[in-house]
Design a protein around this motif. Structure first.
Motif, PDB file in Angstrom:
ATOM      1  N   GLN A  25       1.824  14.129  -1.923  1.00 12.33           N
ATOM      2  CA  GLN A  25       2.688  14.035  -0.747  1.00 12.33           C
ATOM      3  C   GLN A  25       2.610  12.600  -0.244  1.00 12.33           C
ATOM      4  OE1 GLN A  25       1.573  17.060   2.176  1.00 12.33           O
ATOM      5  NE2 GLN A  25       0.867  18.387   0.532  1.00 12.33           N
ATOM      6  N   LEU A  26       3.735  11.897  -0.221  1.00  7.26           N
ATOM      7  CA  LEU A  26       3.751  10.523   0.264  1.00  7.26           C
ATOM      8  C   LEU A  26       3.536  10.513   1.773  1.00  7.26           C
ATOM      9  CD1 LEU A  26       6.784   9.238  -1.820  1.00  7.26           C
ATOM     10  CD2 LEU A  26       4.360   8.806  -2.263  1.00  7.26           C
ATOM     11  N   VAL A  27       2.607   9.686   2.220  1.00  3.69           N
ATOM     12  CA  VAL A  27       2.219   9.680   3.629  1.00  3.69           C
ATOM     13  C   VAL A  27       2.535   8.351   4.306  1.00  3.69           C
ATOM     14  CG1 VAL A  27       0.241   9.841   5.210  1.00  3.69           C
ATOM     15  CG2 VAL A  27       0.430  11.421   3.276  1.00  3.69           C
ATOM     16  N   GLY A  28       2.369   7.246   3.587  1.00  4.86           N
ATOM     17  CA  GLY A  28       2.616   5.948   4.204  1.00  4.86           C
ATOM     18  C   GLY A  28       2.881   4.888   3.162  1.00  4.86           C
ATOM     19  N   ILE A  29       3.782   3.965   3.475  1.00  5.09           N
ATOM     20  CA  ILE A  29       4.085   2.846   2.594  1.00  5.09           C
ATOM     21  C   ILE A  29       4.266   1.597   3.441  1.00  5.09           C
ATOM     22  CG2 ILE A  29       5.598   1.923   0.787  1.00  5.09           C
ATOM     23  CD1 ILE A  29       6.585   4.782   0.287  1.00  5.09           C
ATOM     24  N   VAL A  30       3.618   0.518   3.035  1.00  6.53           N
ATOM     25  CA  VAL A  30       3.821  -0.765   3.695  1.00  6.53           C
ATOM     26  C   VAL A  30       3.861  -1.834   2.613  1.00  6.53           C
ATOM     27  CG1 VAL A  30       1.341  -1.066   4.153  1.00  6.53           C
ATOM     28  CG2 VAL A  30       3.013  -2.350   5.497  1.00  6.53           C
ATOM     29  N   VAL A  31       4.892  -2.675   2.632  1.00 10.89           N
ATOM     30  CA  VAL A  31       5.101  -3.724   1.636  1.00 10.89           C
ATOM     31  C   VAL A  31       5.130  -5.065   2.348  1.00 10.89           C
ATOM     32  CG1 VAL A  31       6.599  -4.571  -0.210  1.00 10.89           C
ATOM     33  CG2 VAL A  31       6.448  -2.117   0.258  1.00 10.89           C
TER      34      VAL A  31
ATOM     35  N   ILE B 149       0.873  -1.180   0.000  1.00 15.21           N
ATOM     36  CA  ILE B 149       0.000   0.000   0.000  1.00 15.21           C
ATOM     37  C   ILE B 149       0.903   1.221   0.000  1.00 15.21           C
ATOM     38  CG2 ILE B 149      -1.389   1.456   1.529  1.00 15.21           C
ATOM     39  CD1 ILE B 149      -3.125  -0.882   2.169  1.00 15.21           C
ATOM     40  N   VAL B 150       0.750   2.057  -0.998  1.00 10.35           N
ATOM     41  CA  VAL B 150       1.336   3.394  -1.000  1.00 10.35           C
ATOM     42  C   VAL B 150       0.186   4.364  -0.802  1.00 10.35           C
ATOM     43  CG1 VAL B 150       2.592   5.141  -2.318  1.00 10.35           C
ATOM     44  CG2 VAL B 150       3.246   2.728  -2.511  1.00 10.35           C
ATOM     45  N   LEU B 151       0.232   5.121   0.286  1.00 12.36           N
ATOM     46  CA  LEU B 151      -0.800   6.105   0.604  1.00 12.36           C
ATOM     47  C   LEU B 151      -0.229   7.490   0.348  1.00 12.36           C
ATOM     48  CD1 LEU B 151      -3.607   6.750   1.897  1.00 12.36           C
ATOM     49  CD2 LEU B 151      -2.426   6.835   4.103  1.00 12.36           C
ATOM     50  N   ALA B 152      -0.851   8.234  -0.558  1.00 17.06           N
ATOM     51  CA  ALA B 152      -0.330   9.554  -0.930  1.00 17.06           C
ATOM     52  C   ALA B 152      -1.471  10.556  -0.995  1.00 17.06           C
ATOM     53  CB  ALA B 152       0.391   9.493  -2.276  1.00 17.06           C
ATOM     54  N   ARG B 153      -1.217  11.742  -0.441  1.00 18.26           N
ATOM     55  CA  ARG B 153      -2.213  12.816  -0.475  1.00 18.26           C
ATOM     56  C   ARG B 153      -2.033  13.633  -1.753  1.00 18.26           C
ATOM     57  NH1 ARG B 153      -3.219  18.156   0.641  1.00 18.26           N
ATOM     58  NH2 ARG B 153      -5.103  18.625   1.852  1.00 18.26           N
ATOM     59  N   LEU B 154      -3.119  13.801  -2.509  1.00 17.23           N
ATOM     60  CA  LEU B 154      -3.075  14.638  -3.697  1.00 17.23           C
ATOM     61  C   LEU B 154      -2.985  16.096  -3.278  1.00 17.23           C
ATOM     62  CD1 LEU B 154      -5.889  12.779  -5.644  1.00 17.23           C
ATOM     63  CD2 LEU B 154      -3.492  12.822  -6.288  1.00 17.23           C
ATOM     64  N   ASN B 155      -2.082  16.845  -3.894  1.00 19.24           N
ATOM     65  CA  ASN B 155      -1.970  18.263  -3.581  1.00 19.24           C
ATOM     66  C   ASN B 155      -3.297  18.974  -3.824  1.00 19.24           C
ATOM     67  OD1 ASN B 155       0.732  17.826  -3.029  1.00 19.24           O
ATOM     68  ND2 ASN B 155       1.415  18.477  -5.062  1.00 19.24           N
TER      69      ASN B 155
ATOM     70  N   PHE C 105       2.455   3.272  10.436  1.00 19.24           N
ATOM     71  CA  PHE C 105       1.812   4.294  11.258  1.00 19.24           C
ATOM     72  C   PHE C 105       1.901   5.624  10.515  1.00 19.24           C
ATOM     73  CE2 PHE C 105       3.457   0.965  13.994  1.00 19.24           C
ATOM     74  CZ  PHE C 105       2.329   0.622  14.733  1.00 19.24           C
ATOM     75  N   VAL C 106       0.772   6.311  10.389  1.00 18.90           N
ATOM     76  CA  VAL C 106       0.712   7.507   9.552  1.00 18.90           C
ATOM     77  C   VAL C 106       0.099   8.667  10.322  1.00 18.90           C
ATOM     78  CG1 VAL C 106       0.470   6.086   7.475  1.00 18.90           C
ATOM     79  CG2 VAL C 106      -1.589   6.972   8.586  1.00 18.90           C
ATOM     80  N   ASP C 107       0.362   9.854   9.813  1.00 19.01           N
ATOM     81  CA  ASP C 107      -0.283  11.082  10.298  1.00 19.01           C
ATOM     82  C   ASP C 107      -0.865  11.766   9.069  1.00 19.01           C
ATOM     83  OD1 ASP C 107      -1.167  13.296  11.627  1.00 19.01           O
ATOM     84  OD2 ASP C 107       0.808  14.023  12.240  1.00 19.01           O
ATOM     85  N   ALA C 108      -2.156  11.588   8.853  1.00 21.90           N
ATOM     86  CA  ALA C 108      -2.799  12.016   7.609  1.00 21.90           C
ATOM     87  C   ALA C 108      -3.664  13.248   7.836  1.00 21.90           C
ATOM     88  CB  ALA C 108      -3.647  10.881   7.039  1.00 21.90           C
ATOM     89  N   SER C 109      -3.444  14.265   7.032  1.00 20.43           N
ATOM     90  CA  SER C 109      -4.284  15.466   7.086  1.00 20.43           C
ATOM     91  C   SER C 109      -5.473  15.288   6.142  1.00 20.43           C
ATOM     92  CB  SER C 109      -3.472  16.701   6.694  1.00 20.43           C
ATOM     93  OG  SER C 109      -2.971  16.563   5.369  1.00 20.43           O
ATOM     94  N   PRO C 110      -6.565  15.994   6.371  1.00 19.19           N
ATOM     95  CA  PRO C 110      -7.743  15.840   5.510  1.00 19.19           C
ATOM     96  C   PRO C 110      -7.425  16.154   4.046  1.00 19.19           C
ATOM     97  CG  PRO C 110      -8.315  17.023   7.521  1.00 19.19           C
ATOM     98  CD  PRO C 110      -6.817  16.904   7.508  1.00 19.19           C
ATOM     99  N   GLY C 111      -8.082  15.443   3.143  1.00 20.32           N
ATOM    100  CA  GLY C 111      -7.893  15.687   1.719  1.00 20.32           C
ATOM    101  C   GLY C 111      -8.182  14.459   0.885  1.00 20.32           C
ATOM    102  N   ARG C 112      -7.882  14.570  -0.413  1.00 21.59           N
ATOM    103  CA  ARG C 112      -8.004  13.457  -1.365  1.00 21.59           C
ATOM    104  C   ARG C 112      -6.712  12.636  -1.336  1.00 21.59           C
ATOM    105  NH1 ARG C 112      -8.068  15.422  -6.960  1.00 21.59           N
ATOM    106  NH2 ARG C 112      -8.649  13.290  -7.535  1.00 21.59           N
ATOM    107  N   TYR C 113      -6.863  11.344  -1.333  1.00 20.00           N
ATOM    108  CA  TYR C 113      -5.714  10.450  -1.285  1.00 20.00           C
ATOM    109  C   TYR C 113      -5.843   9.375  -2.361  1.00 20.00           C
ATOM    110  CZ  TYR C 113      -4.028  12.231   3.206  1.00 20.00           C
ATOM    111  OH  TYR C 113      -3.518  13.037   4.195  1.00 20.00           O
TER     112      TYR C 113
END
Length: 267
Positions: free
Chosen positions: A210-216, A181-187, A226-234
């Motif tokens: 903005q890359l927020v979290g990666i787990v392989v 899982i690559v979790l990324a916030r769209l600008n 463990f992530v710290d995610a701000s509100p937005g589109r991901y």
């Protein structure tokens, strides 16, 4: 807090794992996690925030497999500079039951980043220490946990919305390939659908998020980031080539082109 060269948990997480992939290697399958030795009574805010901070350093770094080999020493040096105070805090504030495992992960990860030799992060002992730290952090810190299952080639259980702030994402791999899982916030200024963002050239796509979290995770295993995610589109996606296993990299198309991608909201 896991960390084996392309995994995304706090100690030697995504970045080292990504560098292994860039060099044609593959992570060793971690053993099942032992029962967590920590409980909510062991929670310290400093330790819990540090766990998230360590993963954030790795997850927000440029993917090593997108960089030329000569750029990797500079990347690792930059990561180590950011991680050293976090590593020190993790060792000072870890719950007693997992302190030895934290020391193992910190010391091994520091050596790997310093030398560029990741072999020590591929051992069963290191994997066991990572699993113990992850389990202890989940037990002690009370993070909201999102559990997702990967199969070939689909995410199962991935919700449309994740909670904002500090949380945990656990990926279980029931497929035959290595999955991530690559979790990324769209600008905020990006209005393209995620499919079009993923179709952009690598440099342009990375500039859009903005890359927020990666787990392989290897087949038959689980791991947590463990992530710290701000509100937005991901966007959530798997970029591993089809056919990639513990035996080596595959030659097929990236998994996201086969269906392992989704736009979600953090709110």
């Amino acid at each position: 807090m896991s960390a084996s060269t392309r995994r995304g948990s706090p100690f030697v997480a995504a970045a080292l794992l990504m560098s292994l992939a860039a060099c044609g290697g593959a992570p060793a399958a971690p053993p099942p996690a032992a029962a967590a030795p920590a409980t909510a009574a062991d929670r310290t805010p400093e330790f819990c925030s540090t766990v998230v901070g360590i993963d954030t350093v790795f997850s927000s770094s440029p993917p090593p497999d997108a960089l030329p080999p000569e750029a990797l020493p500079g990347l690792f040096a930059q990561q180590l500079q950011a991680l050293q105070p976090l590593f020190a805090t993790a060792q000072e504030t870890a719950p007693a039951g997992i302190r030895s495992a934290v020391d193992t992960v910190v010391e091994t990860s520091t050596q790997a980043l310093t030398s560029g030799d990741t072999s020590a992060t591929e051992t069963p002992e290191f994997a066991a220490a990572q699993a113990e730290v992850d389990a202890g952090a989940l037990a002690a810190c009370g993070f909201d946990e999102t559990s997702v299952t990967a199969v070939n080639y689909e995410y199962q259980g991935l919700p449309d919305t994740l909670p904002a702030g500090e949380s945990a994402v656990t990926l279980t791999n029931e497929g035959e390939d290595l999955h991530e899982i690559v979790l990324a916030r769209l600008n905020d200024d990006v209005t393209l659908p995620v499919e079009q963002v993923l179709a952009l050239p690598t440099e342009e796509a990375l500039a859009s998020v903005q890359l927020v979290g990666i787990v392989v995770v290897p087949p038959g295993a689980s791991d947590t980031v463990f992530v710290d995610a701000s509100p937005g589109r991901y966007v959530v996606a798997c970029f591993i080539p089809e056919g990639t296993t513990l035996a080596g990299p595959g030659t097929g198309p990236p998994h996201f082109t086969l269906g392992m991608m989704k736009e979600i909201t953090v709110a």
